[in-house]
Each structure stands twice: as C-alpha cells, then as structure tokens.
Design an enzyme around this catalytic site. Structure first.
Site, PDB file in Angstrom:
ATOM      1  N   SER A  70       0.711  -1.227   0.015  1.00 10.65           N
ATOM      2  CA  SER A  70       0.087  -0.088  -0.003  1.00 10.65           C
ATOM      3  C   SER A  70       0.805   1.302  -0.034  1.00 10.65           C
ATOM      4  CB  SER A  70      -0.883  -0.132   1.253  1.00 10.65           C
ATOM      5  OG  SER A  70      -1.888  -1.008   1.147  1.00 10.65           O
ATOM      6  N   VAL A 124      -4.420  -2.839   4.510  1.00 12.49           N
ATOM      7  CA  VAL A 124      -3.335  -2.717   5.604  1.00 12.49           C
ATOM      8  C   VAL A 124      -4.058  -3.247   6.813  1.00 12.49           C
ATOM      9  CG1 VAL A 124      -1.691  -1.246   6.953  1.00 12.49           C
ATOM     10  CG2 VAL A 124      -2.237  -0.595   4.719  1.00 12.49           C
ATOM     11  N   GLU A 143       0.977  -5.640  15.409  1.00 18.05           N
ATOM     12  CA  GLU A 143       1.441  -5.311  16.925  1.00 18.05           C
ATOM     13  C   GLU A 143       2.219  -4.207  17.161  1.00 18.05           C
ATOM     14  OE1 GLU A 143       3.146  -8.880  18.492  1.00 18.05           O
ATOM     15  OE2 GLU A 143       1.221 -10.110  18.302  1.00 18.05           O
ATOM     16  N   THR A 144       2.744  -3.586  16.058  1.00 19.83           N
ATOM     17  CA  THR A 144       3.351  -2.294  15.988  1.00 19.83           C
ATOM     18  C   THR A 144       2.815  -1.296  15.219  1.00 19.83           C
ATOM     19  OG1 THR A 144       4.630  -2.753  13.913  1.00 19.83           O
ATOM     20  CG2 THR A 144       5.463  -3.913  15.691  1.00 19.83           C
ATOM     21  N   HIS A 189       3.894   0.243  12.918  1.00 21.48           N
ATOM     22  CA  HIS A 189       3.761   0.350  11.200  1.00 21.48           C
ATOM     23  C   HIS A 189       2.528   0.683  10.716  1.00 21.48           C
ATOM     24  CE1 HIS A 189       5.743  -0.929   7.632  1.00 21.48           C
ATOM     25  NE2 HIS A 189       4.652  -1.666   7.220  1.00 21.48           N
ATOM     26  N   ARG A 203     -15.173  -6.608   3.875  1.00 25.30           N
ATOM     27  CA  ARG A 203     -15.332  -5.472   2.843  1.00 25.30           C
ATOM     28  C   ARG A 203     -15.081  -5.642   1.557  1.00 25.30           C
ATOM     29  NH1 ARG A 203     -15.365  -4.594   8.091  1.00 25.30           N
ATOM     30  NH2 ARG A 203     -16.446  -3.032   9.298  1.00 25.30           N
TER      31      ARG A 203
END
Length: 160
Positions: free
Chosen positions: A65, A90, A94-95, A97, A136
């Site tokens: 992306s 996306v 856990e981060t 990012h 979606r």
C-alpha cells in the site's frame, strides 16, 4: 462501525454516468492479496457493468500500500486515464507500522488529487482484523472495490 448498515456494493445504475468512453487505471497492492484481489474484482465488475470496456481498464501491481502513491502517479503521467483507483489493504498488527503506512498512503493519495487533474480514488482498507477486511472485500458488507469504481466514474465525469 461505518459499514454496519451499508452494503458497499449497492448502487443505482440509472444514476451513474455511462463509462463506455472512459479509461481507468487500477493500481493494486500485492500485500494482503486475498483482500486486494477481491477489491479489484469488485471494481472491475462495476466498471464493466457501467459501460467500461476491458480494453479501457489498465491494471498495475505494486508491492504494498505504501507504494500505491508512486504507482498512481506513474499511471497518471505515463498513461491517458480519466481516473485511477488505488487498491490496498493494511491490517493492524502489533507495532506502529500500521499507523505510518495508513497515514502516508492516505496523505499520498490526497496529494495526487491536489497535484493532478486526474482523480485518484482511495480504496485502501485499514482494518483491525483479517475478518473485517474480508467482510469489506466481497463479504457481508459488500465490496469497497465496487464503491471505489462508482466513485471513479462520478469523479471522471465531474462537471461534464
């Protein structure tokens, strides 16, 4: 939840301009391809349903992306399209990012819409879970790709 009471795939074809003479670019992220392929399918089917021809739809793939902005910019400058759809997915990890990629991608697509006269449609899912993304991209909430295609047609013909 914004899509809780809305099916993203529903549109009234009688209110959509015919797109038979329009050219569309679709830039698709390869990351989370299960999701992005579903979004691409929804977008392509809607474009064709509204009169576009397969010859007038150009698809380019980019790694993720984050790379959509550059891919869309190249699509605008190197081809003769009336609108571009940026497709990505996306999913929260856990981060931090996730936050950086989502923000940069949204800002990049916004910047293209300010810099160029070719509309770029933001079709990037930013979901918390894979299940939300599936819902979606052809699941119970319909397909955001369909919605993006309708937006691309409307924006390509804006003021016409």
């Amino acid at each position: 939840m914004a899509t809780a009471n809305k099916n993203l795939s529903v549109y009234d074809k009688t209110t959509i301009p015919n797109s038979k003479d329009l050219r569309f670019g679709i830039v698709v992220s390869e990351w989370n391809s299960e999701i992005t392929e579903g979004l691409f399918t929804g977008a392509l089917e809607a474009l064709l349903d509204c009169g576009a021809t397969s010859e007038n739809v150009i698809r380019w793939d980019v790694p993720g992306s984050f790379e959509l902005t550059y891919g869309c910019k190249k699509m605008i400058t190197d081809t003769n399209v009336d609108a571009v759809i940026a497709i990505g997915s996306v999913i929260q990890g856990e981060t931090k990012h996730f936050d950086f990629v989502c923000s940069a991608t949204a800002q990049g697509i916004k910047d293209l819409n300010v810099q160029f006269d070719t509309p770029v449609i933001f079709c990037v899912l930013t979901d918390n879970t894979l299940e939300q993304a599936q819902e979606r991209s052809g699941g119970k909430h319909g397909n955001k790709g369909t919605e993006a295609a309708i937006a691309a047609i409307k924006m390509a013909t804006l003021g016409a």
